[in-house]
Design an enzyme around this catalytic site. Structure first.
Site, PDB file in Angstrom:
ATOM      1  N   ASP A  67       0.823  -1.217   0.000  1.00  0.00           N
ATOM      2  CA  ASP A  67       0.000   0.000   0.000  1.00  0.00           C
ATOM      3  C   ASP A  67       0.852   1.261   0.000  1.00  0.00           C
ATOM      4  O   ASP A  67       2.070   1.208   0.176  1.00  0.00           O
ATOM      5  CB  ASP A  67      -0.968  -0.002   1.203  1.00  0.00           C
ATOM      6  CG  ASP A  67      -0.282  -0.342   2.528  1.00  0.00           C
ATOM      7  OD1 ASP A  67       0.966  -0.297   2.585  1.00  0.00           O
ATOM      8  OD2 ASP A  67      -0.983  -0.639   3.502  1.00  0.00           O
ATOM      9  N   HIS A 132      -7.214  -4.315  10.379  1.00  0.00           N
ATOM     10  CA  HIS A 132      -6.976  -4.127   8.950  1.00  0.00           C
ATOM     11  C   HIS A 132      -5.670  -4.772   8.516  1.00  0.00           C
ATOM     12  O   HIS A 132      -4.734  -4.909   9.298  1.00  0.00           O
ATOM     13  CB  HIS A 132      -7.069  -2.650   8.531  1.00  0.00           C
ATOM     14  CG  HIS A 132      -5.923  -1.762   8.899  1.00  0.00           C
ATOM     15  ND1 HIS A 132      -6.107  -0.558   9.553  1.00  0.00           N
ATOM     16  CD2 HIS A 132      -4.591  -1.861   8.682  1.00  0.00           C
ATOM     17  CE1 HIS A 132      -4.937   0.031   9.715  1.00  0.00           C
ATOM     18  NE2 HIS A 132      -3.997  -0.747   9.200  1.00  0.00           N
ATOM     19  N   GLU A 137      -9.726  -1.676   5.385  1.00  0.00           N
ATOM     20  CA  GLU A 137     -10.397  -1.367   6.632  1.00  0.00           C
ATOM     21  C   GLU A 137     -11.588  -2.303   6.853  1.00  0.00           C
ATOM     22  O   GLU A 137     -12.059  -2.948   5.906  1.00  0.00           O
ATOM     23  CB  GLU A 137     -10.875   0.090   6.600  1.00  0.00           C
ATOM     24  CG  GLU A 137      -9.752   1.119   6.427  1.00  0.00           C
ATOM     25  CD  GLU A 137      -8.964   1.372   7.712  1.00  0.00           C
ATOM     26  OE1 GLU A 137      -8.929   0.506   8.600  1.00  0.00           O
ATOM     27  OE2 GLU A 137      -8.378   2.471   7.825  1.00  0.00           O
TER      28      GLU A 137
HETATM   29  N1  LIG Z   1      -1.018   0.269   6.211  1.00  0.00           N
HETATM   30  C1  LIG Z   1      -0.290  -0.104   7.371  1.00  0.00           C
HETATM   31  C2  LIG Z   1      -0.425  -1.583   7.557  1.00  0.00           C
HETATM   32  O1  LIG Z   1       0.147  -2.260   6.444  1.00  0.00           O
HETATM   33  C3  LIG Z   1       0.246  -1.946   8.858  1.00  0.00           C
HETATM   34  O2  LIG Z   1       0.315  -3.348   8.984  1.00  0.00           O
HETATM   35  C4  LIG Z   1      -0.557  -1.425  10.011  1.00  0.00           C
HETATM   36  C5  LIG Z   1       0.111  -1.618  11.355  1.00  0.00           C
HETATM   37  O3  LIG Z   1       1.151  -0.730  11.509  1.00  0.00           O
HETATM   38  P1  LIG Z   1       2.263  -0.830  12.622  1.00  0.00           P
HETATM   39  O4  LIG Z   1       3.112  -2.007  12.249  1.00  0.00           O
HETATM   40  O5  LIG Z   1       3.007   0.449  12.559  1.00  0.00           O
HETATM   41  O6  LIG Z   1       1.562  -1.043  13.908  1.00  0.00           O
HETATM   42  O7  LIG Z   1      -0.918  -0.074   9.819  1.00  0.00           O
HETATM   43  C6  LIG Z   1      -0.639   0.663   8.665  1.00  0.00           C
HETATM   44  O8  LIG Z   1      -1.764   1.435   8.571  1.00  0.00           O
END
Ligand SMILES: N[C@@H]1[C@@H](O)[C@H](O)[C@@H](COP(=O)(O)O)O[C@@H]1O
Length: 238
Positions: A67, A132, A137
């Site tokens: 993404d 998510h 979402e």
């Molecule tokens: N788009 C990303 C995801 O791909 C990620 O897995 C998630 C968790 O993020 P983090 O690893 O910083 O907790 O949130 C973000 O929004």
């Protein structure tokens, strides 16, 4: 679904690295599906360290990221393109032409990226506090392909730490591989750490398979490894 619980984030990163390394050892031209966020940073550090110390080569490896924010320049310090270059690509011998991060804000951009993502041997995932995956979402159809998404308030709130703690600076939209695209991968490696992920992890592993928890669909994938630290695993009953 294989679930591995580690004592610390460091152990989790090393365990995740082992899974990743096995794929690359077995197939030097592996196709890796990669993720951003804080969760994979330790794994990427392990990959860079191993490349420097042991010479594991990525010259034939291809990568496809999950993404990207809409509305940020690729070179913006907070773009996922920048994140990947800083945290992984600049530290290994991958050919930049073999690295792919989605970009754009139209259905056509999304379709073009979806058509490119093929033959992923291992898809790395983190999980959002609301369950998510990628930027899919709650409520996203399980068969969705790469698409433009509107981010929820909770996701923008969680990610504002990268934007001077100011939610108004967090983009409102993103381009994300769909759940259908993610599920096409041959294998999936999901990592999660910290108490903030405990509810989402429980819903993913022990809850019903529902679009209200996008990650719950992983219960239906034949080859998933979930690696957690103790805090993220703290609400699991089994
Ligand atoms: N788009 C990303 C995801 O791909 C990620 O897995 C998630 C968790 O993020 P983090 O690893 O910083 O907790 O949130 C973000 O929004």
């Amino acid at each position: 679904m294989e679930v591995l619980i580690c004592d610390t984030y460091d152990d989790l990163s090393k365990a995740a690295f082992k899974v990743m390394k096995k794929v690359i050892d077995e197939k030097p031209a592996a196709v890796l599906g990669l993720a951003t966020g804080s969760s994979p940073v330790g794994l990427y550090q392990e990959m860079v360290k191993d490349h420097k110390e042991n010479g594991t080569s990525y010259k034939d490896v291809k990568t496809y990221n999950l993404d990207e924010y809409v509305g940020l320049d690729r070179n913006d310090p907070q773009s996922y393109w920048t994140f990947m270059n800083e945290n992984l690509f600049s530290g290994i011998d991958i050919d930049p032409a073999n690295t792919h991060v989605p970009y754009g804000d139209t259905a056509e951009d999304a379709k073009a990226y979806d058509d490119e993502v093929k033959g992923v041997d291992i898809q790395l995932l983190g999980i959002g506090n609301n369950g998510h995956i990628g930027f899919n979402e709650p409520g996203t159809p399980f068969d969705a392909r790469t698409h433009i998404v509107e981010l929820t308030e909770s996701t923008r709130e969680a990610n504002k730490r990268f934007f001077d703690n100011d939610i108004t600076k967090v983009p409102t939209h993103a381009i994300s591989q769909g759940i259908g695209t993610v599920m096409d991968a041959d294998s999936i490696l999901l990592i999660a750490n910290g108490a903030g992920k405990a509810d989402a992890v429980k819903a993913m592993i022990e809850g019903e398979v529902t679009e209200e928890c996008p990650a719950s669909i992983l219960q239906k994938h034949p080859k998933v490894t979930v690696i957690l630290d103790k805090e993220a695993a703290s609400k699991l009953t089994k």
